[in-house]
Scaffold this active site. Structure first.
Site, PDB file in Angstrom:
ATOM      1  N   GLU A 156     113.606  96.347 -10.700  1.00 53.84           N
ATOM      2  CA  GLU A 156     112.900  96.552 -11.945  1.00 53.84           C
ATOM      3  C   GLU A 156     111.572  95.887 -12.239  1.00 53.84           C
ATOM      4  O   GLU A 156     111.539  94.624 -11.747  1.00 53.84           O
ATOM      5  CB  GLU A 156     113.820  96.475 -12.924  1.00 53.84           C
ATOM      6  N   CYS A 261     122.395  95.552 -11.715  1.00 54.42           N
ATOM      7  CA  CYS A 261     123.050  95.750 -10.492  1.00 54.42           C
ATOM      8  C   CYS A 261     123.699  94.563  -9.928  1.00 54.42           C
ATOM      9  O   CYS A 261     124.946  95.094  -9.285  1.00 54.42           O
ATOM     10  CB  CYS A 261     121.665  96.206  -9.432  1.00 54.42           C
TER      11      CYS A 261
HETATM   12  P1  NAD Z   1     119.327 104.520 -15.407  1.00 52.96           P
HETATM   13  O1  NAD Z   1     120.409 104.345 -16.377  1.00 52.96           O
HETATM   14  O2  NAD Z   1     118.011 103.976 -15.901  1.00 52.96           O
HETATM   15  O3  NAD Z   1     119.014 106.159 -15.227  1.00 52.96           O
HETATM   16  C1  NAD Z   1     119.809 106.961 -14.798  1.00 52.96           C
HETATM   17  C2  NAD Z   1     119.508 108.320 -15.659  1.00 52.96           C
HETATM   18  O4  NAD Z   1     120.371 109.478 -15.186  1.00 52.96           O
HETATM   19  C3  NAD Z   1     119.801 108.424 -17.145  1.00 52.96           C
HETATM   20  O5  NAD Z   1     118.412 108.848 -17.689  1.00 52.96           O
HETATM   21  C4  NAD Z   1     120.800 109.398 -17.629  1.00 52.96           C
HETATM   22  O6  NAD Z   1     120.156 110.120 -18.781  1.00 52.96           O
HETATM   23  C5  NAD Z   1     120.566 110.427 -16.303  1.00 52.96           C
HETATM   24  N1  NAD Z   1     121.846 111.140 -16.278  1.00 52.96           N
HETATM   25  C6  NAD Z   1     123.310 110.645 -16.371  1.00 52.96           C
HETATM   26  N2  NAD Z   1     124.015 111.731 -15.938  1.00 52.96           N
HETATM   27  C7  NAD Z   1     123.190 112.827 -15.816  1.00 52.96           C
HETATM   28  C8  NAD Z   1     123.293 114.020 -15.503  1.00 52.96           C
HETATM   29  N3  NAD Z   1     124.774 114.676 -15.345  1.00 52.96           N
HETATM   30  N4  NAD Z   1     122.416 115.066 -15.258  1.00 52.96           N
HETATM   31  C9  NAD Z   1     120.982 114.488 -15.031  1.00 52.96           C
HETATM   32  N5  NAD Z   1     120.890 113.221 -15.501  1.00 52.96           N
HETATM   33  C10 NAD Z   1     121.625 112.360 -15.815  1.00 52.96           C
HETATM   34  O7  NAD Z   1     119.964 104.150 -13.963  1.00 52.96           O
HETATM   35  P2  NAD Z   1     119.021 103.454 -12.792  1.00 52.96           P
HETATM   36  O8  NAD Z   1     118.953 102.134 -13.106  1.00 52.96           O
HETATM   37  O9  NAD Z   1     118.117 104.234 -12.466  1.00 52.96           O
HETATM   38  O10 NAD Z   1     120.291 103.473 -11.642  1.00 52.96           O
HETATM   39  C11 NAD Z   1     120.644 104.730 -11.029  1.00 52.96           C
HETATM   40  C12 NAD Z   1     121.531 104.367  -9.638  1.00 52.96           C
HETATM   41  O11 NAD Z   1     120.516 103.430  -8.878  1.00 52.96           O
HETATM   42  C13 NAD Z   1     122.644 103.279  -9.977  1.00 52.96           C
HETATM   43  O12 NAD Z   1     123.453 103.787  -8.921  1.00 52.96           O
HETATM   44  C14 NAD Z   1     122.111 102.207  -9.591  1.00 52.96           C
HETATM   45  O13 NAD Z   1     123.173 101.115  -9.045  1.00 52.96           O
HETATM   46  C15 NAD Z   1     121.093 102.301  -8.444  1.00 52.96           C
HETATM   47  N6  NAD Z   1     119.817 101.381  -8.205  1.00 52.96           N
HETATM   48  C16 NAD Z   1     119.295 101.032  -9.407  1.00 52.96           C
HETATM   49  C17 NAD Z   1     118.257 100.021  -9.190  1.00 52.96           C
HETATM   50  C18 NAD Z   1     117.469  99.290 -10.372  1.00 52.96           C
HETATM   51  O14 NAD Z   1     116.582  98.489 -10.383  1.00 52.96           O
HETATM   52  N7  NAD Z   1     117.817  99.844 -11.537  1.00 52.96           N
HETATM   53  C19 NAD Z   1     117.846  99.623  -7.906  1.00 52.96           C
HETATM   54  C20 NAD Z   1     118.454 100.384  -6.861  1.00 52.96           C
HETATM   55  C21 NAD Z   1     119.561 100.936  -6.943  1.00 52.96           C
HETATM   56  C1  UGA Z   2     117.877  93.916  -7.633  1.00 52.79           C
HETATM   57  C2  UGA Z   2     117.547  93.831  -6.192  1.00 52.79           C
HETATM   58  O1  UGA Z   2     116.484  92.841  -6.184  1.00 52.79           O
HETATM   59  C3  UGA Z   2     116.968  94.998  -5.511  1.00 52.79           C
HETATM   60  O2  UGA Z   2     116.440  94.740  -4.247  1.00 52.79           O
HETATM   61  C4  UGA Z   2     117.774  96.075  -5.957  1.00 52.79           C
HETATM   62  O3  UGA Z   2     117.352  97.469  -5.427  1.00 52.79           O
HETATM   63  C5  UGA Z   2     118.461  96.288  -7.262  1.00 52.79           C
HETATM   64  O4  UGA Z   2     118.934  94.916  -7.604  1.00 52.79           O
HETATM   65  C6  UGA Z   2     119.495  97.136  -7.545  1.00 52.79           C
HETATM   66  O5  UGA Z   2     120.118  97.526  -6.518  1.00 52.79           O
HETATM   67  O6  UGA Z   2     119.728  97.725  -8.716  1.00 52.79           O
HETATM   68  P1  UGA Z   2     116.806  93.705 -10.094  1.00 52.79           P
HETATM   69  O7  UGA Z   2     118.189  93.836 -10.461  1.00 52.79           O
HETATM   70  O8  UGA Z   2     115.750  94.831 -10.663  1.00 52.79           O
HETATM   71  O9  UGA Z   2     116.928  94.090  -8.317  1.00 52.79           O
HETATM   72  O10 UGA Z   2     116.092  92.299 -10.341  1.00 52.79           O
HETATM   73  P2  UGA Z   2     116.073  90.940  -9.265  1.00 52.79           P
HETATM   74  O11 UGA Z   2     114.472  90.492  -9.464  1.00 52.79           O
HETATM   75  O12 UGA Z   2     116.862  91.023  -8.106  1.00 52.79           O
HETATM   76  O13 UGA Z   2     116.995  89.989 -10.191  1.00 52.79           O
HETATM   77  C7  UGA Z   2     118.092  90.185 -10.622  1.00 52.79           C
HETATM   78  C8  UGA Z   2     118.488  88.696 -11.237  1.00 52.79           C
HETATM   79  O14 UGA Z   2     118.783  87.580 -10.672  1.00 52.79           O
HETATM   80  C9  UGA Z   2     117.922  88.487 -12.494  1.00 52.79           C
HETATM   81  O15 UGA Z   2     118.702  88.197 -13.522  1.00 52.79           O
HETATM   82  C10 UGA Z   2     117.066  87.389 -12.095  1.00 52.79           C
HETATM   83  O16 UGA Z   2     116.584  86.630 -13.092  1.00 52.79           O
HETATM   84  C11 UGA Z   2     117.866  86.555 -11.219  1.00 52.79           C
HETATM   85  N1  UGA Z   2     117.213  85.949 -10.213  1.00 52.79           N
HETATM   86  C12 UGA Z   2     116.518  86.417  -9.227  1.00 52.79           C
HETATM   87  C13 UGA Z   2     117.461  84.597 -10.130  1.00 52.79           C
HETATM   88  O17 UGA Z   2     118.148  83.791 -11.012  1.00 52.79           O
HETATM   89  N2  UGA Z   2     116.984  83.684  -9.163  1.00 52.79           N
HETATM   90  C14 UGA Z   2     116.103  84.344  -8.036  1.00 52.79           C
HETATM   91  O18 UGA Z   2     115.488  83.354  -7.414  1.00 52.79           O
HETATM   92  C15 UGA Z   2     115.981  85.711  -8.264  1.00 52.79           C
END
Ligand code: NAD
Ligand code: UGA
Length: 431
Positions: A156, A261
């Protein structure tokens, strides 16, 4: 170029949709939230992500990107359907697949022969098969439909850059011809593409997040030890990181990891290990160190305040789980602030991006419009998120606002010597 449906327009889905449109594909993105769809259709991005507003505008203008309410409305014409819905932590630690299951049931009747359903949400080993079974049970002709795992590694705050310039793309499918079709969607990227079986792809995602979490807990443990023996963790990490086998990344000590995550994915991997009969003591240690690290910050605050937080006004700088995001999910800052309030502190916070609903998450919390206002009359200032803006505050003015010049820097954002010169009692992490 292909026709894609992306289900779920959150951090991952919206980034996927906008970036796939940039790569030339035609994308229909669906969300269940009608307000979100309305905003996105007008070109407004409801989350903080650098570069996303520009990509959204570009996608809408080129008509390669549009938004609809409901997965069933996006699926019918698609050659590929990306599932990007939440997979939150269930009560027993496992990944809750109910959102994925609901979408699979919803889209099944609408899928055309030849369509590939792509699991981009983070899902445990075996989920590709689970989705196949649900699609079949809900009326899809599974011999004619492919299901692949394509885990996402974006962070993010830098999601667009991470998507368009990834370290690697992982595609898992037990049918190589389906995997090859998915890999062609990414042809515009300069990245190694690893095609593997679905179970290995699913495990790669959990292993990657668990390993990154391990690095953070490791460095936090070293930081805590540094405090006991009078070493400086910043120097230690510098000396370690030059070893290319170790590197500098993800070795920043702090209040413990958070976000949507690492906490849930480590819990899900521990749950999966337990189910498989493997005692993953190492990962359990990582999670335990992390939990204690949050609490250690509360201990430091209490010590700085002279042994009790009762009645102490605390200025909290930062509430999001890290800088450059508006995401509050599992934020260490929120955990710490809640605990400070529990111990009787009056907490006034400032965060440049946290949405106002943070007040519902933390009863008793007060918000200030700027960092100096948060500090007015406070007996302690706690830097909880590493926003760059906090690094460049006028600390002379901060000191003048405070009732007591005491600073807890849970992110090691500031220069301890400079702070002490200004008369602060300074406490960081591992230094
Ligand atoms: P999020 O909560 O930001 O987004 C999910 C979206 O799905 C929401 O807008 C919600 O309204 C929508 N939704 C829920 N049910 C639905 C349905 N039935 N039909 C259509 N839309 C629906 O979640 P996210 O952070 O994008 O994470 C999604 C997945 O990706 C999770 O499995 C997470 O672990 C994974 N992931 C997240 C990140 C990250 O950095 N956030 C990175 C890698 C993987
Ligand atoms: C993390 C991974 O970095 C992504 O590769 C992955 O796709 C994602 O989770 C996911 O699966 O959702 P994110 O959660 O966006 O991404 O953020 P990071 O930058 O990884 O930080 C995660 C947490 O670790 C934060 O609380 C951050 O402050 C902490 N962190 C990170 C530390 O305390 N020390 C570090 O050196 C790095």
């Amino acid at each position: 170029m292909s026709r894609l449906a992306v289900i779920g327009a959150g951090y991952v889905g919206l980034t996927t949709a906008a970036c796939m449109a940039r790569l030339g594909h035609t994308v229909v993105a669906a969300d269940i939230d009608a307000d979100r769809v309305a905003l996105l259709s007008k070109g407004e991005v409801p989350i903080l992500e650098e570069g996303l507003p520009e990509l959204l505008a570009e996608g809408l203008a080129s008509k390669r990107l549009r938004f609809v309410v409901g997965a069933a409305n996006a699926a019918p014409d698609a050659e590929f359907v990306f599932l990007c819905v939440p997979t939150p932590q269930g009560d027993d630690g496992s990944a809750d697949l109910s959102f994925v299951e609901a979408v699979a049931r919803e889209i099944a009747p609408a899928l055309r022969p030849g369509t590939v359903v792509v699991n981009k949400s983070t899902m445990p080993v075996g989920s590709t098969r689970v989705v196949e079974r649900i699609l079949a049970a809900a009326g899809a002709s599974i011999e004619e439909i492919g299901v692949a795992s394509n885990p996402e590694f974006l962070r993010e705050g830098t999601s667009v850059r991470d998507f368009l310039e990834p370290n690697r793309v992982v595609i898992g499918c037990d049918d190589p011809s389906v995997a090859v079709r998915v890999s062609e969607l990414y042809r515009g990227l300069k990245a190694p593409i690893l095609v593997t079986d679905s179970a290995s792809a699913e495990m790669i995602k959990y292993a990657s997040n668990a390993f990154l979490a391990t690095k953070i807990s490791f460095v936090n443990a070293i930081a805590n030890l540094c405090e006991a023996v009078d070493a400086d963790v910043r120097e230690v990490v510098l000396g370690m990181g030059y070893d290319t086998r170790i590197g500098f990344e993800f070795l920043r000590p702090g209040p413990g990891y958070g976000g949507s995550c690492f906490p849930k994915d480590t819990a899900a991997l521990l749950h999966a290990a337990e189910q498989a009969g493997y005692d993953f003591t190492l990962l359990q240690g990582v999670v335990d160190v992390n939990r204690r690290q949050h609490e250690r910050m509360v201990d430091k605050a209490r010590d700085l305040a002279g042994g009790s937080l009762d009645g102490v006004r605390v200025a909290a700088l930062g509430l999001t789980f890290k800088a450059n995001t508006d995401d509050l999910r599992d934020s260490p800052a929120i955990h710490i602030v809640r605990r400070l309030i529990e111990e009787g502190a009056r907490v006034v916070a400032h965060d440049p991006a946290a949405p106002a609903r943070v007040l519902d998450l933390v009863p008793g919390l007060e918000l200030a419009g700027d960092p100096y206002a948060a500090c007015a009359g406070a007996g302690l200032v706690a830097v909880l998120t590493e926003w760059d803006a906090f690094r460049w505050l006028d600390f002379g003015r901060v000191a003048a606002e405070l009732a007591e010049a005491r600073i807890l820097d849970t992110r090691n954002l500031l220069d301890p010597a400079a702070m002490r010169r200004l008369g602060f009692v300074y406490e960081g992490v591992g230094r």
